[in-house]
Design an enzyme around this catalytic site. Sequence first.
Site, PDB file in Angstrom:
ATOM      1  N   HIS A  54       0.804  -1.219   0.000  1.00 32.37           N
ATOM      2  CA  HIS A  54       0.000   0.000   0.000  1.00 32.37           C
ATOM      3  C   HIS A  54       0.840   1.273   0.000  1.00 32.37           C
ATOM      4  O   HIS A  54       0.418   2.304   0.546  1.00 32.37           O
ATOM      5  CB  HIS A  54      -0.981   0.013   1.170  1.00 32.37           C
ATOM      6  N   HIS A  99      -0.546   2.436   7.294  1.00 30.64           N
ATOM      7  CA  HIS A  99      -0.666   2.865   5.909  1.00 30.64           C
ATOM      8  C   HIS A  99       0.696   3.213   5.295  1.00 30.64           C
ATOM      9  O   HIS A  99       1.615   3.640   6.001  1.00 30.64           O
ATOM     10  CB  HIS A  99      -1.571   4.098   5.825  1.00 30.64           C
ATOM     11  N   SER A 110      -2.849   5.284  10.370  1.00 28.79           N
ATOM     12  CA  SER A 110      -1.945   6.224   9.706  1.00 28.79           C
ATOM     13  C   SER A 110      -0.556   6.159  10.327  1.00 28.79           C
ATOM     14  O   SER A 110      -0.422   6.058  11.549  1.00 28.79           O
ATOM     15  CB  SER A 110      -2.486   7.652   9.831  1.00 28.79           C
ATOM     16  N   GLU A 158      -9.061  -2.976   2.146  1.00 26.61           N
ATOM     17  CA  GLU A 158      -8.447  -2.395   3.338  1.00 26.61           C
ATOM     18  C   GLU A 158      -9.450  -2.477   4.492  1.00 26.61           C
ATOM     19  O   GLU A 158     -10.395  -1.691   4.546  1.00 26.61           O
ATOM     20  CB  GLU A 158      -8.055  -0.943   3.080  1.00 26.61           C
ATOM     21  N   TYR A 190     -12.392  -0.193   0.797  1.00 24.17           N
ATOM     22  CA  TYR A 190     -12.385  -0.364   2.251  1.00 24.17           C
ATOM     23  C   TYR A 190     -13.487  -1.305   2.751  1.00 24.17           C
ATOM     24  O   TYR A 190     -14.479  -1.553   2.067  1.00 24.17           O
ATOM     25  CB  TYR A 190     -12.542   0.994   2.939  1.00 24.17           C
TER      26      TYR A 190
END
Length: 831
Positions: A183, A292, A406, A594, A635
Amino acid sequence: MAKITSPWSRDRALHLGGQKLNYPLLLPAILEKKNWGRLKNLSCFCFAFGCDIVRFHFSFEKASATMRVWTLSLLLLVLLLRSDSVHSFSEYLIGVGSHDITGPAADVNMMGYANTEQIASGVHFRLRARAFIVAQPEGNRVVFVNLDACMASQLVVIKVIERLKARYGDLYTEKNVAISGIHTHAGPGGYLQYVVYIVTSLGFVRQSFDVLVDGIEKTVVEAHENLRPGSIFVNKGELLDAGVNRSPSAYLNNPEAERSKYKYNVDKEMTLLKFVDDEWGPLGSFNWFATHGTSMSRTNSLISGDNKGAAARFMEDWFERKGSVRMDSVGFENDGIPRRISNIIPNVHDKYHKLLELAASFQSPPGKPATKISSVARRVRGAVLRQVDKPTFVSAFCQSNCGDVSPNVLGAFCIDTELPCDFNHSTCGGKNELCYGRGPGYPDEFESTRIIGERQFRKAVELFNGASEQIKGNVDFRHAFIDFSQVAVNLPKVGTSNVVKTCPAAMGFAFAAGTTDGPGAFDFKQGDDQGNPFWKLVRNVIKTPGKEQIDCHHPKPILLDTGEMKLPYDWAPSILPIQILRVGQLVILSVPSEFTTMAGRRLRDAVKTVLSGNKGYGSNIHVVIAGLTNSYSQYVTTYEEYEMQRYEGASTLYGPHTLSAYIQEFTKLARALISGQPVEPGPQPPDLLDKQISLLTPVVMDATPIGVKFGDCSSDVPKNSTFKRGDMVSVTFWSACPRNDLMTEGTFSLVEFLQEKKNTWVSAYDDDDFCLRFKWSRPFKLSSHSKATIEWRIPQDVTPGIYRIKHFGAAKGLFGSIRHFTGSSSAFVVE
C-alpha cells in the site's frame, strides 16, 4: 552414480547446495568435513523423495569394492535417519525469491492519493516483489508474494497465474497463490483493470502492468528453484509507535463492550515468520503489521516503497551485513541504518591533501555510450561478496488491516493555524484541504518514512532473533470467488435470523474528502451522510443511482454509482477472491481490500473461533490478515463505523453489510479447511485486458542541445570540493526519459568509491539506497530535452575517501531506436 528424481524437479538429478549428488563421493566428503547440515539435508531429501535401492541406477554387482562399501554405508545411514526425529527436522521445503518491479519513473500518475498532479519524476528507492513458498513433501504447497505496490491487481493476478500454469501446470493456481500489496502511495499507477482506479493515470499503463507481471513471475520462479528442506518459526510482539487511528470518531461508534476488550484503537501487534534452511541457516522473514503506506505525501513525485519498503531494505541490509566479510563499520548496533556494502570499501588514510590532489585528476568526462546491461553490472548488490550458491536473504513487511491506521503519528493539524483538526470531520474552518497528518520527521517526509520504516525494522529484528515457536502441521488452502454485489447475509438474532444483502458498488461523498494522510479538494468533508445538491447534479450527469441502490447503501449518500457504470467497461469490481492459506498453526486471511482495525479484529476472531474448535488446529493458532491481496475493492468498515460515513465508510463499496458478508464467506472456507472438503469456486472475474484504453502520451524522442552529449554534466560538483557526513552532494546530467528503459535490476544513479591502490572505481550506493535520490525533469511537458539530478545525502557511516556520482540512462531516437549512455561527475573528497 546414484541418482534421485525429485517430484519437484523431475527433469534433473537432486542438487544440494548447487551440487549434483554423487553419493559414493558425497558421503565421505560430508563425514570428513563434519558438515552435519548437509548430512541432515541428505537424509531429509531421502525421506521426502524415497531413497530406495531400486532408485540407484548402477549395478551393485559390477561396482568396485569401494563403491559397494560406500553404497552399503549410505543405505545404512538412510535407514538410521529415516525416523520421526529426522522427519520433524524438515517437515517442509521452503524457498524465497525477490525481483525488481520498479515501474516507469516519469510521466505516470502515482497510485494511491488519486491526485492528478502527482506524476512520477524519479526514484527514491526501487520497488521489489518478494515471495516465499512452503511445501510439504508429496503434499500441498502455498505461495505468498508481497509487492512494493499500492495493492494487488486482479488483472495482474490473472496473467501471473496464466504464466505459472503454463510453466508448472496445476502446481500453482489462484487457489494456493496469494499476491499482496504493501500500500505504498508512491508507485506508478495504471495497472488495475477497473476504470475508477485508472482515471487519474489517463487509463491503462502497459509498462506499469508488464513490469509487475514479469517481476512476480520471476520472483515465484526463483522461490520455486530455491526450495530446500527447512524450518519455519513464528513470533509476535507489540510495536507501539508506528501507527495511529486517523478516524477515531468512527472507531468510537463501535460498541463500548467490544472496544473495552482492546487496549488500543489500532492493532499494535506484528506477527513474523522466520525461514531457516537446514544447511544455510536463516533465509528470510515475512511479517504482517498494520500501518498505511502514506509517510510519503500526496505531493511526492519519487518512486518509493514508503515505510514498509524502507523497512524491508533495512532488514535485508542488516542481515547481509551480519554475514559480511567485514564487521567493523558503523551499523544497526551503533544506532544507524545498516549499510549494504560497507564491507567492500576499505578504510583509508588521513592524508587529506593527497586525496584532494588525486580527486582533482578525475574531472567529469563527456557522456559516452553504454550497453543495456551496464547499470545491472554496476549495481551494488551485484558487488557484494556472498557464499556461493547461498540464496539471498529476503525480508518482506506485509500489509494487514490498515484501513484506519496512519503512520503520521504526531496527529492531524491545520496548516493555517497549527491547531488540531476538527475531531469528527477532520476539517479546519470547515475545509478539509487544510488538515494534514504529521509524521515523526515532520516537515521532512523522507525522514518520516525512514523513522516509521526503521521502527518496523527494529521490531522485526527483535522478533526474528527471538523466534522460537516452530511451525508444525499441514499446509492447506481454500479459495473462492464471490460476487459481493449480491451476497445474501444471515445476521443472527435471538431465536431467529435476519437476511440482508450487499449492494452493487458505490462510493459516498466523504470519499472525495480524502483523509488526513491526503485530503481531497473542493467542499467535501468526512462524516457527510447527506450529500451536496450541486455535486448530486454533477453525479446525475454521469449516472443517477436508483432508489433500490440508494436505500441499499443508506446512510451513505452516493457520489459515484460505480457498480452500475459499465462504459467503456466496468468501473468497479463485483467478483472478488477470498482465500485462506494455512501453514501449520499460522493462518493467513487474504482479503482484497483495506479492513479497518475493528473490522479486521472481527474477521480474525470469527475464523479463529471456527478453527479452534478442531483438534487438528488446537488453541495455539496465529491468524493474520493480508490486506490488499489478489484484487482491490477499497475499504471494509464495521456496520457502526459505516454509519459515521467518514472516508473509510464512504469507501466501503458494497454497503453497510460488507463486513458481515466477508465474515460469513470466510467462515465457510474455515469449515471447509477443517472438514477437508472443497468449496465451490464461484464465478470467474472478468479479464478486461483487451478493453483497456490508454491516453498516456508515448515518448516521441530525446535530444540534447547542439554540442552536448547524453550523460554530460550540466551541473558538476565544485572544483576541488570536499564534503562531510550529512552534506548533500548534487550533480545534474543531460539525460533522457526514464520510460525508455526501466533499468530493471539495474540503477539510474550510482555513487562510486576510488580504490587507490588499484586505481579503480567500485560501486558504493545505488537506486536501492535510502540516501540516494534520482530526480528527472524536463523544461515543459513535450520537450525532447531533459535532465537528471542525482542527490546523495552522505551517510554518517560513510568511509572517508574519493567518490564520484554516475548516471545511467537510455535515449530514444527519432525512429524509435534506444541508445544507452552513461556519465560521471568530477571526483570529490569525503572527510
